[in-house]
Design an enzyme around this catalytic site. Structure first.
Site, short mmCIF file in Angstrom:
data_model
loop_
_atom_site.label_atom_id
_atom_site.label_comp_id
_atom_site.label_asym_id
_atom_site.label_seq_id
_atom_site.Cartn_x
_atom_site.Cartn_y
_atom_site.Cartn_z
N THR A 170 27.34 38.96 34.41
CA THR A 170 27.15 37.75 35.18
C THR A 170 27.20 38.10 36.65
O THR A 170 27.67 39.16 37.04
CB THR A 170 28.24 36.71 34.88
OG1 THR A 170 29.49 37.16 35.42
CG2 THR A 170 28.41 36.49 33.39
N SER B 34 29.08 36.73 38.75
CA SER B 34 30.43 36.54 39.30
C SER B 34 31.39 37.64 38.88
O SER B 34 32.14 38.17 39.68
CB SER B 34 30.99 35.20 38.86
OG SER B 34 31.01 35.11 37.44
N CYS B 35 31.38 38.00 37.59
CA CYS B 35 32.41 38.93 37.12
C CYS B 35 31.86 40.27 36.70
O CYS B 35 32.63 41.17 36.36
CB CYS B 35 33.19 38.31 35.96
SG CYS B 35 32.23 38.14 34.44
N GLY B 36 30.55 40.44 36.66
CA GLY B 36 30.02 41.73 36.23
C GLY B 36 30.03 41.85 34.72
O GLY B 36 29.85 40.88 33.99
#
Length: 282
Positions: A112, A114-116
């Site tokens: 994602t 946002s968080c990888g």
């Protein structure tokens, strides 16, 4: 590839006044990465430098180590139902002698913005697949004053951020503070992959004498990508995660967080930071 930004209607409320106007937003689209024709990963990214992103991702996965491992990268034609090219699917072809780790069977990789990467393998997997142990690299000594100057230079290089306010950035600096490369993306991990992928394509791996600076926090994934590229120093303007610190301690990575002005926290690898100079200035 001109899809870095897009225009959308927005209702603005300022001091009670309501207006309607178009706003410039950073583009976010999925990119499917295929390895030798087989689907491997999907990441949410800002379009642009897609080939470098895919190459950098495969460096962090232990597949690629140098430009000779890479045969070619192409956009997949007919990637949509109607047969048109969406420029959202790339296929990475490795050289015939490249041994592919068993990564496609371990997990269905999804990242994602946002968080990888979700569901990343353990610290042991990173330690065993790292090609360039950081502890074995030539000594790098960094002055705290040099580190303190880098966030402003990173921010000055964020051209798309100036237009959208919605982008992360990652940059490589020499140990003397020279800006070597900077990339922007909705995901910090993608920006780092773009840096590492370009370095692989240019024959610059391992990046054993550079500083990696990232906007925002330093997650385990970013520390892992630094380790896999042979980068000895990772600095972030915000906090690191506990797992990022654990990985830094395990591998010898120098990890700096909360780099704001002349203030910073050194969480691991303090031998590369000239602490005596900082004490003398204080």
């Amino acid at each position: 590839m001109g899809r870095v930004t897009e225009r959308r209607k927005v209702i603005r409320i300022r001091d009670g006044a309501v207006t309607s106007r178009p706003d410039t937003l950073v583009a976010e689209e999925p990119l499917e990465i295929r390895l030798n024709g087989k689907p491997l990963a999907i990441t949410m990214r800002t379009p642009g430098d897609d080939f470098a992103l895919a190459a950098g991702f495969l460096v962090s996965e232990g597949v690629l180590a140098n430009a000779y491992d890479l045969q070619n990268i192409v956009y997949c034609a007919g990637a949509t139902v109607d047969g048109s090219n969406s420029y959202n699917v790339v296929d990475v072809r490795t050289a015939p002698d490249v041994v592919i780790p068993d990564i496609t069977l371990e997990r269905n990789v999804y990242t994602t913005s946002s968080c990888g990467l979700c569901g990343k393998a353990s610290l042991d997997a990173v330690r065993t697949t790292a090609r360039w142990p950081i502890a074995d690299t030539p000594p790098v000594r960094v002055e705290p004053s040099l580190l303190a100057s880098l966030p402003d230079r990173l921010r000055a290089g964020q051209r798309v951020f100036d237009r959208t306010g919605g982008l992360h950035a990652a940059a490589l600096f020499s140990e003397e503070g020279e800006l070597l490369d900077i990339r922007e993306d909705v995901g910090r991990h993608n920006a780092v992959d773009k840096l590492v992928g370009r370095a692989l394509q240019n024959g610059d791996l391992p990046l054993s004498r550079v500083i990696l600076l990232v906007s925002g926090r330093a997650s385990f994934e970013l520390a892992q990508k630094a380790v896999m590229a042979g980068i000895p120093v990772l600095a972030a303007v915000s906090a690191p995660s506990s797992l990022a610190v654990d990985l830094a301690v395990e591998t010898g990575l120098t990890l700096v967080g909360f780099l704001r002005g002349s203030n910073m926290n050194v969480y691991a690898g303090e031998d590369r930071i000239a602490l005596q100079a900082a004490a003398a200035q204080g």
